[in-house]
Structure formats: C-alpha cells, structure tokens
Write a protein that holds these residues in place. Sequence first.
Motif, mmCIF file in Angstrom:
data_model
loop_
_atom_site.group_PDB
_atom_site.id
_atom_site.type_symbol
_atom_site.label_atom_id
_atom_site.label_comp_id
_atom_site.label_asym_id
_atom_site.label_seq_id
_atom_site.Cartn_x
_atom_site.Cartn_y
_atom_site.Cartn_z
ATOM 1 N N PHE A 254 0.842 -1.185 0.000
ATOM 2 C CA PHE A 254 0.000 0.000 0.000
ATOM 3 C C PHE A 254 0.885 1.245 0.000
ATOM 4 C CE2 PHE A 254 -2.353 -3.409 1.991
ATOM 5 C CZ PHE A 254 -3.632 -3.301 1.440
ATOM 6 N N TYR A 255 0.263 2.369 -0.210
ATOM 7 C CA TYR A 255 1.007 3.629 -0.219
ATOM 8 C C TYR A 255 1.656 3.881 1.137
ATOM 9 C CZ TYR A 255 1.939 8.646 -0.315
ATOM 10 O OH TYR A 255 2.539 9.873 -0.230
ATOM 11 N N ARG A 256 0.996 3.463 2.211
ATOM 12 C CA ARG A 256 1.503 3.741 3.553
ATOM 13 C C ARG A 256 1.890 2.475 4.326
ATOM 14 N NH1 ARG A 256 0.751 8.676 6.008
ATOM 15 N NH2 ARG A 256 -0.243 10.291 4.762
ATOM 16 N N ARG A 286 1.800 3.304 8.123
ATOM 17 C CA ARG A 286 2.054 4.648 8.647
ATOM 18 C C ARG A 286 0.762 5.448 8.561
ATOM 19 N NH1 ARG A 286 5.637 3.559 4.829
ATOM 20 N NH2 ARG A 286 4.702 5.114 3.450
ATOM 21 N N LEU A 287 0.300 5.940 9.722
ATOM 22 C CA LEU A 287 -0.936 6.705 9.779
ATOM 23 C C LEU A 287 -0.624 8.193 9.947
ATOM 24 C CD1 LEU A 287 -2.993 4.328 12.113
ATOM 25 C CD2 LEU A 287 -2.729 4.247 9.621
ATOM 26 N N GLU A 288 -1.665 8.987 10.010
ATOM 27 C CA GLU A 288 -1.487 10.428 10.195
ATOM 28 C C GLU A 288 -0.946 10.731 11.589
ATOM 29 O OE1 GLU A 288 -1.873 12.580 7.851
ATOM 30 O OE2 GLU A 288 -2.792 11.273 6.333
ATOM 31 N N ASN A 289 -0.322 11.891 11.733
ATOM 32 C CA ASN A 289 0.180 12.396 13.016
ATOM 33 C C ASN A 289 1.210 11.464 13.658
ATOM 34 O OD1 ASN A 289 -1.552 14.705 12.933
ATOM 35 N ND2 ASN A 289 -3.242 13.422 13.671
ATOM 36 N N ASP A 290 2.045 10.837 12.824
ATOM 37 C CA ASP A 290 3.172 10.026 13.284
ATOM 38 C C ASP A 290 2.755 8.722 13.955
ATOM 39 O OD1 ASP A 290 4.936 12.003 12.403
ATOM 40 O OD2 ASP A 290 4.859 13.058 14.319
ATOM 41 N N ARG A 316 5.024 -20.953 21.610
ATOM 42 C CA ARG A 316 3.915 -20.097 22.034
ATOM 43 C C ARG A 316 3.682 -19.064 20.927
ATOM 44 N NH1 ARG A 316 6.417 -19.915 27.478
ATOM 45 N NH2 ARG A 316 5.146 -21.123 28.930
ATOM 46 N N LEU A 317 2.481 -19.027 20.409
ATOM 47 C CA LEU A 317 2.151 -18.086 19.343
ATOM 48 C C LEU A 317 1.479 -16.864 19.950
ATOM 49 C CD1 LEU A 317 0.706 -20.462 16.588
ATOM 50 C CD2 LEU A 317 3.064 -19.700 16.917
ATOM 51 N N ASP A 318 1.920 -15.704 19.540
ATOM 52 C CA ASP A 318 1.293 -14.471 20.002
ATOM 53 C C ASP A 318 0.776 -13.688 18.797
ATOM 54 O OD1 ASP A 318 4.279 -14.187 19.721
ATOM 55 O OD2 ASP A 318 3.720 -12.078 19.721
ATOM 56 N N SER A 319 -0.468 -13.278 18.883
ATOM 57 C CA SER A 319 -1.084 -12.409 17.871
ATOM 58 C C SER A 319 -1.189 -11.017 18.470
ATOM 59 C CB SER A 319 -2.466 -12.931 17.484
ATOM 60 O OG SER A 319 -2.378 -14.223 16.912
ATOM 61 N N THR A 320 -0.565 -10.048 17.802
ATOM 62 C CA THR A 320 -0.416 -8.710 18.374
ATOM 63 C C THR A 320 -0.981 -7.656 17.440
ATOM 64 O OG1 THR A 320 1.628 -9.422 19.454
ATOM 65 C CG2 THR A 320 1.240 -7.059 19.323
ATOM 66 N N LEU A 321 -1.718 -6.718 18.031
ATOM 67 C CA LEU A 321 -2.187 -5.522 17.332
ATOM 68 C C LEU A 321 -1.716 -4.320 18.138
ATOM 69 C CD1 LEU A 321 -3.937 -4.148 15.124
ATOM 70 C CD2 LEU A 321 -5.873 -4.348 16.703
ATOM 71 N N SER A 322 -0.925 -3.437 17.517
ATOM 72 C CA SER A 322 -0.355 -2.319 18.269
ATOM 73 C C SER A 322 -0.485 -1.018 17.485
ATOM 74 C CB SER A 322 1.122 -2.577 18.597
ATOM 75 O OG SER A 322 1.903 -2.577 17.430
ATOM 76 N N LEU A 323 -0.631 0.056 18.237
ATOM 77 C CA LEU A 323 -0.664 1.415 17.691
ATOM 78 C C LEU A 323 0.349 2.235 18.476
ATOM 79 C CD1 LEU A 323 -2.067 3.438 15.745
ATOM 80 C CD2 LEU A 323 -3.623 3.985 17.623
ATOM 81 N N THR A 324 1.308 2.854 17.764
ATOM 82 C CA THR A 324 2.426 3.524 18.425
ATOM 83 C C THR A 324 2.643 4.904 17.820
ATOM 84 O OG1 THR A 324 3.493 1.367 18.723
ATOM 85 C CG2 THR A 324 4.867 3.308 19.060
ATOM 86 N N ARG A 325 3.015 5.848 18.690
ATOM 87 C CA ARG A 325 3.486 7.157 18.220
ATOM 88 C C ARG A 325 4.683 7.565 19.070
ATOM 89 N NH1 ARG A 325 0.092 12.778 18.022
ATOM 90 N NH2 ARG A 325 0.171 12.503 20.277
ATOM 91 N N ILE A 326 5.776 7.888 18.394
ATOM 92 C CA ILE A 326 7.000 8.287 19.080
ATOM 93 C C ILE A 326 7.412 9.663 18.575
ATOM 94 C CG2 ILE A 326 9.410 7.716 19.521
ATOM 95 C CD1 ILE A 326 8.732 4.803 19.025
#
Length: 720
Positions: A254-256, A286-290, A316-326
């Motif tokens: 995708f574009y981002r 990559r989303l808006e506002n970093d 052990r399998l881990d399924s992760t969904l994360s949203l981060t801004r630094i």
Amino acid sequence: MRALLSLLLALALALPAQAQTQAQTDETADAALLVADQVFVEGEERLVATGNVEALQGDTRLTATRITYDGTTDTLSIDGPIRIVDPAGNVLVADQAELDQELTNGLLVGARLVLDQQLQLASVEARRVEGRYTQLSKVAVTSCQVCADSGPPLWQIRARRVVHDQEERQLYFDGAQFRVLDIPIAYIPRLRLPDPTLERARGFMIPSVRSSSLLGFGIKIPYFIPIGDHQDITLTPYLARESRTLEFRYRRAFYRGDLTVTGAISDDTLMPDTARGYLFAEGAFRLENDYQLEFDLAAVSDISYLNDYGVAGGDRLDSTLSLTRIRPDVFFQTNLVHYQSLRASEDNDTQPTLVGDIRYERRHFLDRLGGELRLTGEAHTHYRWSSLNVDGPDADTEVDGRDVARVNAEISWRDRWTLPGGLRAGLSTHLWLDHYSTRQDATSAAEVSRATPGVAVELRWPFQRQGASGGRTLIEPVVQMGWVGGSRPRNPNDESTRVEFDEANLLSLSRFPAADRREHGATLAAGLRWMHRAPAGWTTALTLGKLWREDTDPEFSRSSGLEGEESDWLLAGRFAHPVGLTLSVRGLLDREARLSKGEARAGWSNARMDLGASYLLLVTDADEDRATAQSEWTFDGLWRVNERWSTSLEARYDLADARLDRTGIGLQYQNECVQVDFSASRSYASATNLEPSTDFDLTVALKGFSTGGSAKEYRRSCDQ
C-alpha cells in the motif's frame, strides 16, 4: 577516414516530397545514424558501408563488417559478425541478416540471443517481427557458460522454436526438450518462461522436494499469480505420501504500508478426518500524526502442526495488534495480544490468553527549576478463559481463572550535575499511584490501591586515559542509594514471576519486569564499568555489579540472583576484533562463586565462514517451575568452501539430559546456471514435538530465468 552520415539525410532514407512538415519532424527524432570506415553510393538507391560499421536507430545499436541499404525496398543486408544491442541491454549476435531500415523486422542467420547478460539462445536462424518479437528456429537455450572445448553445458533446453516477446518479457517454447549433460530428461510440447529481466511473472516457480519421517516423500510446486503491480499470491500444492496440503502466501503493498498473509490447509494421515493448518498475517502502516499501526497474527489448528510440517513459529504463538506514536517528548503505545500455547504441559484455558496494554509518557524540561519532569500512565489487563477461583488439579500453583486489571501512574523529576574533579551526581524523585483489580481469585483482595514514593541518588566518577599510540581506556565506578516507601499490597504476582538481574536494571529502583510488583525499602547498588579500544581496532568491555537491600524480598526467586539481603555478583563482558571475532558473556555469581545463571556467545565471521556457538545455564528453581537444571549449548556455522560450494551446520545439545535436541546440515552448490540446495534435519521429542522427525529438503533452481535467480554474479570466462 571514418565518415559519419545520417541515413535520414541520405538518399536511402529521403522522405517523400509530399510529406507534411510535422511528419518530417517526428521522423527526424528517430533518425538512423551510420558510422563506418568507408561509405559509398551505388546508383541512385543503394548505399554501402564497409569496415567497422556501426548503425544506431533510437536506443538500438548495431555493429557489423558491411551494411548494404537498398532504398527501393527499404531493407538492410548485413554481413557479420553482427551484434545488435537493444535498449534493455539484450544482445543479438548473427552471421548474416536481412533487416528493414528500423532494425525491427527481418531475418538473421546463425543467430544467438543473450538476454540480460545471462540467458543464451543459440539458433539456426532468427526472425525479427515488429521490433517486439524474435522468433528463433532450432534453438538451444542455457545460462551455462558454453566454450568450444568444454563439451555440452550442464543443462540446456532444446526446442523446435522459441519466441521472445520483448514487450512482455516472456519466452515461448514449442517442442521443448530438457537435457542434462546433453542427455534428454523430459519433453514438454509447450512451455512458457519469463526472461531474466522480468521480476514478477505468472506461472510455476522452482519446485522443491521434501522427505519427512512423519509425512513421507513429497514435492512442492509453487505457482505465482501477480495481481497488478502492488499485490500477488503464491499457491503451493504439497503432495506427500501421508499428506495433501495447499500452502499459500498473499502480499500487498500500500502507499503507507504492506501486508503479508501466509498459511496452509492440510489433510493427512497423522490426524485422519481432521482439517489441519495454520495462518500467519503481518503488516505495518504509517498513519497520520506520526502514528504507526502494526499487527502480527498467528493461529494454528493443533500443537504439533508447525513441527510436523517444518514451519517456524515457536512453542507459544502471540497475535499482536499495536498502535504507536514516538516523538521527541511524547511516547504512546497500545497493544492487544492473544497467546496460544503449543506446549503439551500447558492448558490455554488457565493461561493469560488475552492481554491488553496502554502506555503514555511525556517529558517536560523545566527552565527555572532545571531537570526533567516525566509523566507516565499505564493500564494493563489480562484474561483467562477458565472461571475457577482456586488452583485446579494441574501441576502449577496459579489460580486457574484469575483475571487482572491495573492502572499505574508515575510522576518523576530527575537531573544531573557535574561536580569538581569530574564527579557526576544525579538525583531522581518518584511518586507511583497504583490501582489493582483482581477477579476470580479466592486468595487475593478484589481491589487494591496505593501511593508509593521513591528517591535515588547516583554518583559516577568516570576516568579516561588515551595512550600515546591512540588506544583509549574508560573506567567508571558508580554507586546508587535508593529508597522506596510503603509496603507491598495484597495483590497477586501474576506478571513478575520471572526476574532478570542484568546491566539494564542494576540502577533501577525496581527490578521487577511489571508494575504489579515494586521493591520497597532502602537499597545500595554499586557497579564498575571498564571499556578499552586498542589502536589495532579491537574493543573490550567489562561490567561488575552488586546490590544490597535493607530487607529480603520473598518474591525474588533463587535463580533471579536477588534472593536475600545481598545479591549475586553481576558479571557481563564483551570482546570484538576486526578479524570478525566476537565474544559476549553474562552471568550471576553467588556467594560460593558458583554460577546461578549464565549465558555466553562466541562468533567468528569473515569472507569464508560464519561460526557461532552459545551456552545457557539455569539452575533449579521451584518458584519458576524448574525442577531440574537447564544447561545446553548450540552451534551454528556456515562455511563457504569456494565460490560455488558452501555448507552449513546447526546443533543443539542438552547437557542436563545428555541428549541432542536438534541437528541439521545444509549443502549448497551454485554457479552461473544452477543452484542446488540440500538440507537434512533431525528434531527430537519436545514439549511441542511429541514424535521425533527427520526431514530432507532438496531444491534445484535453473538460473537465467527470473524464477531461478540471477546468473551474473557467477559468470565466468572460457579460460577459467
């Protein structure tokens, strides 16, 4: 004397008088140029160029010994040796040719086409059509080096006819015969292959052969399907004696961001009448506002599938969904995680399966007061499917259905100063505000809140010396005096059951990995750091550390190194040499000078080899559900025997049980036209692999086509 002549201005390429001015301008842009030692005109319609002839039409270049142009038919008669190079870098060599004036149509005798300096197509004759197609008759195709006295190539494809579509970058074979050392192996009436310049082409990819003691002999035949310029799917049927499997991989850009999904569906005799498979998906956007959105999802039908089919995934399998801004002064992250244990000894109903976290941190630099004010907020929850509020009949001592949520906030101020004599002083103050909520646990309070103050004073005294030859040495002793008030509330320890004492938390006020536990009382930490860089380029470093506390903390286990009022000695060192040698060690030394926990890694890497060995030691610890000591070493190595041969080896040996855990060996051969990969591995019984298995894998890739990889790196000359 060499003459330069524009064929457009010559009589041979003169435009009709009635042509419009705009048409003349367009034709002039694609004018043909001729360079030769000698150029002369015979009659009114015939032009002859001889001696080192070079003709250019657009980006197409032709060289020959003689070119004769007939203006009545607009054709070129060319005497060889002829060499034509098109804009893509493909080379066409011939003995004799009859072409039109634009070099797009005609017949070439004794033609040889070389695509992308890799794939050779030798034919009796070739016909150029519309500047797009090259039709070759009685063709031999190979990417192997062909020399006059070297005999037949390692492999070749003989065909009655081959058509190269220059625009689509495809090769079409009629009556193809695959030969190895000139011995016919297979006959294929019609065959289509991508030429070396095409990166993404629909069709079959390189097959691989796999033999498994669990699944039997099998073959994988991947089929690649591009879907536009930004996505594709690869379907791989895997046919084995004991299994029918369809593997798949989907990719999209995708574009981002990007997305990748892999998985498989199997029907085998290991679990008859049961659908088996796995699904992995990962992506980053990559989303808006970093903001950065990432996910990594994993699911499998049963605990042994990944081991049965040789899929890497862990136990052990881990399924992760994360949203981060630094940002420089702000950190934000939220995670949602689902765990699936593949260990036979663990029940997913009594494990923390769903875990959620939110963390926010902001820094303020104070102008008047000085220093840094840091505000931190964190929320955490984890959920078990079990509804029992006591410990069940399993071997562990955890409450089977305990669900926990907590909210933690921290306000801290910290600053550092340089005192006379180079002494560095630091001060930090902390206030923690915590609330814990516990459900389905008969042994703990349902709601607990507390406020905990803390303060730490740190002193460092760095000394640096630079030798006359350029070497540099740094010695830095450090001492920290800390205090944390309050006492431990009656909330369960559900996250901080495994504590690591290392260089990263030597100067922390709490060495617990999560905020459900904090250290209390006064502590004194002391350490010494030594670093040296030699003029020859090698570097070495050593760290020593020890901790004293006012009162013992029963939450620290034996192997944590923090049991009692006095901790074990923390030792850590590393060494690196420009020749590629690296060494790192870390361990905890108890009062009797015995290792309670240790690990070491050594590596040697250069142009010929990559070798690595590691060692791990964990002593018995009932608090960490470890009834026996764990001691193992692993080895991995790659040796490039020469330009074409390389071999690899891996092994893991359990010293405590005196048995091999896993062994594997690989062998690779590659030259300018073929790459052969062979591997053999043996996996012994483990928590997720109840049945030992032995696997063999073989892949043979023909280079020169886009599906087989580049042949340029291993190109050799005939005198080699």
